[in-house]
Every structure is written in structure tokens, then in C-alpha cells.
Design an enzyme around this catalytic site. Sequence first.
Site, PDB file in Angstrom:
ATOM      1  N   ALA A  12       0.884  -1.169   0.000  1.00  0.00           N
ATOM      2  CA  ALA A  12       0.000   0.000   0.000  1.00  0.00           C
ATOM      3  C   ALA A  12       0.922   1.219   0.000  1.00  0.00           C
ATOM      4  CB  ALA A  12      -0.916  -0.039   1.206  1.00  0.00           C
ATOM      5  N   SER A 129       7.870   7.106  10.808  1.00  0.00           N
ATOM      6  CA  SER A 129       7.057   8.319  10.722  1.00  0.00           C
ATOM      7  C   SER A 129       7.460   9.150   9.526  1.00  0.00           C
ATOM      8  CB  SER A 129       7.212   9.165  11.987  1.00  0.00           C
ATOM      9  OG  SER A 129       6.482  10.370  11.825  1.00  0.00           O
ATOM     10  N   HIS A 186       5.376   9.484  20.016  1.00  0.00           N
ATOM     11  CA  HIS A 186       5.581  10.483  18.955  1.00  0.00           C
ATOM     12  C   HIS A 186       4.219  10.899  18.402  1.00  0.00           C
ATOM     13  CE1 HIS A 186       5.493  11.298  14.644  1.00  0.00           C
ATOM     14  NE2 HIS A 186       6.659  11.906  14.779  1.00  0.00           N
ATOM     15  N   ASN A 187       3.371   9.925  18.105  1.00  0.00           N
ATOM     16  CA  ASN A 187       2.056  10.257  17.554  1.00  0.00           C
ATOM     17  C   ASN A 187       1.197  10.989  18.587  1.00  0.00           C
ATOM     18  OD1 ASN A 187       3.038   8.727  15.443  1.00  0.00           O
ATOM     19  ND2 ASN A 187       1.108   7.664  15.084  1.00  0.00           N
ATOM     20  N   ARG A 288     -10.813  15.418  19.783  1.00  0.00           N
ATOM     21  CA  ARG A 288     -11.227  14.744  18.534  1.00  0.00           C
ATOM     22  C   ARG A 288     -12.545  13.998  18.749  1.00  0.00           C
ATOM     23  NH1 ARG A 288      -6.078  12.609  14.943  1.00  0.00           N
ATOM     24  NH2 ARG A 288      -4.697  14.343  15.417  1.00  0.00           N
TER      25      ARG A 288
HETATM   26  P1  NBP Z   1      -2.703   0.102   5.244  1.00  0.00           P
HETATM   27  O1  NBP Z   1      -2.594   0.314   6.708  1.00  0.00           O
HETATM   28  O2  NBP Z   1      -3.857   0.731   4.533  1.00  0.00           O
HETATM   29  O3  NBP Z   1      -2.671  -1.481   4.968  1.00  0.00           O
HETATM   30  C1  NBP Z   1      -2.834  -1.978   3.666  1.00  0.00           C
HETATM   31  C2  NBP Z   1      -1.874  -3.116   3.413  1.00  0.00           C
HETATM   32  O4  NBP Z   1      -2.093  -4.176   4.361  1.00  0.00           O
HETATM   33  C3  NBP Z   1      -2.080  -3.712   2.037  1.00  0.00           C
HETATM   34  O5  NBP Z   1      -0.828  -4.101   1.512  1.00  0.00           O
HETATM   35  C4  NBP Z   1      -2.952  -4.911   2.357  1.00  0.00           C
HETATM   36  O6  NBP Z   1      -2.916  -5.914   1.383  1.00  0.00           O
HETATM   37  C5  NBP Z   1      -2.301  -5.393   3.607  1.00  0.00           C
HETATM   38  N1  NBP Z   1      -3.103  -6.372   4.357  1.00  0.00           N
HETATM   39  C6  NBP Z   1      -4.287  -6.237   5.012  1.00  0.00           C
HETATM   40 BR1  NBP Z   1      -5.300  -4.704   5.063  1.00  0.00          BR
HETATM   41  N2  NBP Z   1      -4.710  -7.364   5.587  1.00  0.00           N
HETATM   42  C7  NBP Z   1      -3.757  -8.269   5.314  1.00  0.00           C
HETATM   43  C8  NBP Z   1      -3.621  -9.616   5.656  1.00  0.00           C
HETATM   44  N3  NBP Z   1      -4.528 -10.234   6.414  1.00  0.00           N
HETATM   45  N4  NBP Z   1      -2.529 -10.274   5.217  1.00  0.00           N
HETATM   46  C9  NBP Z   1      -1.599  -9.638   4.458  1.00  0.00           C
HETATM   47  N5  NBP Z   1      -1.685  -8.336   4.102  1.00  0.00           N
HETATM   48  C10 NBP Z   1      -2.741  -7.652   4.526  1.00  0.00           C
HETATM   49  O7  NBP Z   1      -1.340   0.576   4.502  1.00  0.00           O
HETATM   50  P2  NBP Z   1      -0.421   1.848   4.742  1.00  0.00           P
HETATM   51  O8  NBP Z   1      -1.221   3.114   4.865  1.00  0.00           O
HETATM   52  O9  NBP Z   1       0.620   1.762   3.690  1.00  0.00           O
HETATM   53  O10 NBP Z   1       0.217   1.594   6.178  1.00  0.00           O
HETATM   54  C11 NBP Z   1       0.982   0.446   6.471  1.00  0.00           C
HETATM   55  C12 NBP Z   1       1.353   0.496   7.946  1.00  0.00           C
HETATM   56  O11 NBP Z   1       2.144   1.686   8.180  1.00  0.00           O
HETATM   57  C13 NBP Z   1       0.174   0.608   8.897  1.00  0.00           C
HETATM   58  O12 NBP Z   1       0.453  -0.076  10.093  1.00  0.00           O
HETATM   59  C14 NBP Z   1       0.077   2.090   9.171  1.00  0.00           C
HETATM   60  O13 NBP Z   1      -0.567   2.377  10.409  1.00  0.00           O
HETATM   61  C15 NBP Z   1       1.539   2.477   9.192  1.00  0.00           C
HETATM   62  N6  NBP Z   1       1.821   3.867   8.867  1.00  0.00           N
HETATM   63  C16 NBP Z   1       1.107   4.525   7.934  1.00  0.00           C
HETATM   64  C17 NBP Z   1       1.397   5.854   7.644  1.00  0.00           C
HETATM   65  C18 NBP Z   1       0.629   6.586   6.585  1.00  0.00           C
HETATM   66  O14 NBP Z   1       0.853   7.806   6.449  1.00  0.00           O
HETATM   67  N7  NBP Z   1      -0.234   5.926   5.818  1.00  0.00           N
HETATM   68  C19 NBP Z   1       2.436   6.500   8.309  1.00  0.00           C
HETATM   69  C20 NBP Z   1       3.179   5.788   9.240  1.00  0.00           C
HETATM   70  C21 NBP Z   1       2.856   4.475   9.523  1.00  0.00           C
HETATM   71  P3  NBP Z   1      -4.016  -5.918   0.192  1.00  0.00           P
HETATM   72  O15 NBP Z   1      -3.468  -4.993  -0.842  1.00  0.00           O
HETATM   73  O16 NBP Z   1      -4.042  -7.323  -0.228  1.00  0.00           O
HETATM   74  O17 NBP Z   1      -5.320  -5.454   0.781  1.00  0.00           O
END
Ligand code: NBP
Length: 475
Positions: A12, A129, A186-187, A288
Site C-alpha cells: 500500500a 514516521s 511520537h504520535n 477529537r
Molecule cells: P494500510 O494500513 O492501509 O494497509 C494496507 C496493506 O495491508 C495492504 O498491503 C494490504 O494488502 C495489507 N493487508 C491487510 Br489490510 N490485511 C492483510 C492480511 N490479512 N494479510 C496480508 N496483508 C494484509 O497501509 P499503509 O497506509 O501503507 O500503512 C501500512 C502500515 O504503516 C500501517 O500499520 C500504518 O498504520 C503504518 N503507517 C502509515 C502511515 C501513513 O501515512 N499511511 C504512516 C506511518 C505508519 P491488500 O493490498 O491485499 O489489501
Amino acid sequence: MGKAKFGVFGLAVMGQNLARNIARHGFPVALYNRTGSRTEHFVQEFGKEGDFTPAGSPADLVAAIEHPRPILLMVKAGAPVDDAIGELLPHLEAGDIVIDGGNSFFRDTQRRTREMEAKGLRFIGAGVSGGEEGALEGPSIMPGGTREAYAEVEPILSAIAAQVDGTPCCAYIGPDGAGHYVKMVHNGIEYADIQLIAESYDLLRHATGLESGELADVFRTWNEGDLESYLIEITSQVLAKVDAGSGRPLVDVILDEAAQKGTGKWSSQSALDLGVPTTSISEAVFARFLSAEKEQRVAASRVLPGPNGGRRSPETIVDAVRDALYASKIVAYAQGFEQLAAASQEEGWELDLGTLATIWRGGCIIRARFLNRIRDAYAEDPELQNLLLAPYFVEGLSRCQQAWREVAALAVELGIPTPAFSSALAYYDGYRRERSPAALIQGLRDFFGAHGYRRIDRPGDFHTRWAQDGSEVQL
Ligand code: NBP
């Protein structure tokens, strides 16, 4: 073609950008995502940026990487992390290193570390982050695990992290869940920071009548002083944005309900468990929640009275609000660092608070000039009990405290809610208070529950027979 040096499981937004960042630094990367179309799309879109090996299954992913294999999980926090580990496990070999880069709860990380180590595997819980852009251009990375596992992945993590003055925003944090805990706080600090910015905006908007475009200029100016930070910079950009459809400031057409993904709430829950008064973070989480009660707020706005308006000229309050924001921000960070120190003590993590300030100076959402001062404060006094007591911050608080009070009073007078400003000020006043009203609280507790109290003039625990003869007994 040789084998990949690194694997990324989960493509993702975060996984994609981290994979591209790693490849851009010259490390061959193997890729896997549960839904194969994401992997195909990635290869079509970015395949030429580096040496990528797409894998169609967890087994193929593992086979594509050189042993011992570092594999970064970037999947949704919670059950998906356990699912992903479960799918990898049959194919991993002793010594392989699974890195969970998502926002996992630190207790889950501790459990996963135990489970993986029992199988001869290594596990790193790394807070990352910086959002989408940071993942690509250089995030702040907070890895927790064993030192020897970290040493193996350090060259790659340090290379892809943001760099400030030649120092990577990545450093070993501590054992098991330490990295994810630090990311959680941090968050939490980020929640408080954002809430304080929102309160500043609200107060200036309603007390002075300045329009969003004018407020964008105010924040832009603030970004040139002590408040210089990523969040202040993007506040100015958000306020300046005009909605193409309506021609109005975009912020005026965004629904006023704040969402959250849970790290702020976890941070507050942990602070309660530890007995640390992180009021700014908790008020930000509560604010919030209140924002999300939109329907009730709309109904209440028609029933519950407030004060009779009143305006102030911008010249009289803009600088005061800036000072109140700065002072409140010092409190929010002091509380967050106090929580980190308490957790470190409780869990035996030996967190180095100065290092945390150092790796938050770049890449992450709370990056700010201010963090240099926090780093300096811990360098000058590694035993510093509370950041409020560091000479630099004593000076800042002394300079700002009068304006802070005036701003809090103005907010009350105008009926503009500023829970983070006000609670930060109450914390400041409570912290600098030699004698608190807790003496009365202890008296009341002893009256109704015989809970006992200690005295300031004699050692020991005492109880007074309040309702009987009033005599004192030593417990
Ligand atoms: P998401 O948190 O939206 O997760 C989507 C990903 O998880 C996809 O690759 C999806 O695969 C996979 N996935 C799921 Br949902 N269920 C699964 C399962 N049962 N088995 C294997 N894969 C699975 O993605 P993101 O926004 O890129 O964030 C990833 C992590 O980083 C999260 O923990 C998030 O909290 C953290 N984070 C995010 C940010 C941000 O700004 N977005 C910043 C810092 C940290 P699929 O494609 O097959 O559905």
C-alpha cells in the site's frame, strides 16, 4: 541476477514508497503483496527505478532474498501483521529478520518478539514516521529489537532515513516493543501539537475575524521563529488553499469531525497506566472525540448560550497567541518525554531521550527546530527530570507565560474552547506549585475511607478518627 538484499511485504502507500526508497539507495528489493494486482501495478509504475524482484507468494518472496533475510512488513496494524507472519513462517530460516514497520501496538510487538525468538528468528518492531512523502524521501525510523539484529539492518535503515546535519533520523531505540512505544508517543505528541495549532487558528479566526488567507500569512511568519516546524509550515499551506469548486477557503468546506487511528488513544491509555500526567495528549484525543459528535454539537449550538461575542484587533493578540502556542508546545513535549522516561523505567528499555529528539528532527511529522533544543537539554543534563526545568525552556516559559494566561483568559471570555492551551497552562501552574491542594484530598480520603495520610512534620502513616473523637492514630 543476484538475490535481493531486502524484502517488502505489503505494497500500500507506505510499503510502495519505502520499497522505492530502498531501491533508490542501491539495494535490490523483493516485493510481495497479498493482492497480486498491487505488485503488478508497482512493477509497471516504478519497476525502472531500481532492482525489484516481484514475488507471487510469500514462499517466492522468501526464496528471492539472500539469507539472513530482512523482510519489512508494511501491512495494516493488528491481525494482518499476525497473518503476514503466519504466511512467512513456514519458509523462513533461523536468523531471518522480520521487521514490522507498521503502527503496531507495543504489547503485540513484545508478544511477536517472544514468539519469533522461540523459533530462532529475529523480530524488529520499527516505528516509521513521515507519512507517504517521508517513506519515499526519508522517514524517521524507530527500530526496537535486539542490538545484533539491528546492526544487520542498520546500513539499509540509516541510508533510507531522513538526514539532518549528516546524522540519519534512525537509531537503535531499545528491546522488543520500545520502537513501537516511542512511535506511539511520537504520535501522541503529534496529536497535542495539531490540537494546539487548531486552537490557535480557532482563537485568531473568531477573536479577530481574520480570514483563512490572512491566517496562512500569520502561520507563515510564525514558521520563521521558535515555532519553525513541519506542522506550522503545512498549516499555512492548508489555510491558503482555495476550493476550486466553491471558491471558498478549502478549510471552510471540510467537515469539522476529526478522525483518528488509535495511536493517540493508546498513548493516553499507557500514560494512565504509568501514572504520568500527559494532559495535553489526552485533551487532544478528547477534543477529537468531541469534534466527532457533530450532530449533537449542531443541536446544542441552538440551545446552550455563550458569551456576547466581542472582537480583538489582530495587532493585540497575534503575538500573544504565538507565545501561548509556544509555551503549550513546550509542555506537550515535556509531558511526552516524561511518559517515555516512565515507560523506559517500567519496561527496562533504557531509552536515550536525547537520541529520540535527535531522530525526530527530520523525516517525521513533528520535526521542528525546537527538537534541537530538546536534544541539547538532554546532552547538557542526561538526568534531566522534566524538560520544563532545562534552562532554555525556563527562559522560553518565563518569556511567554504572561501572554499564555491572557490568551487562556480571552478564550474563556469569548467562549472559544482551548482545552490543550488551558490544560497545558494548568499543568505548568500545578508543576511549579510547591504546595498543592492534595492535602485536602488526602484528608477527605481519610475521612470517608480511612485511607490514611502522611504528615509533613513526622514520618509514618496516620489516620484521624474524624467522626468520633477527632484523635489521630499512627497506622
Ligand atoms: P494500510 O494500513 O492501509 O494497509 C494496507 C496493506 O495491508 C495492504 O498491503 C494490504 O494488502 C495489507 N493487508 C491487510 Br489490510 N490485511 C492483510 C492480511 N490479512 N494479510 C496480508 N496483508 C494484509 O497501509 P499503509 O497506509 O501503507 O500503512 C501500512 C502500515 O504503516 C500501517 O500499520 C500504518 O498504520 C503504518 N503507517 C502509515 C502511515 C501513513 O501515512 N499511511 C504512516 C506511518 C505508519 P491488500 O493490498 O491485499 O489489501
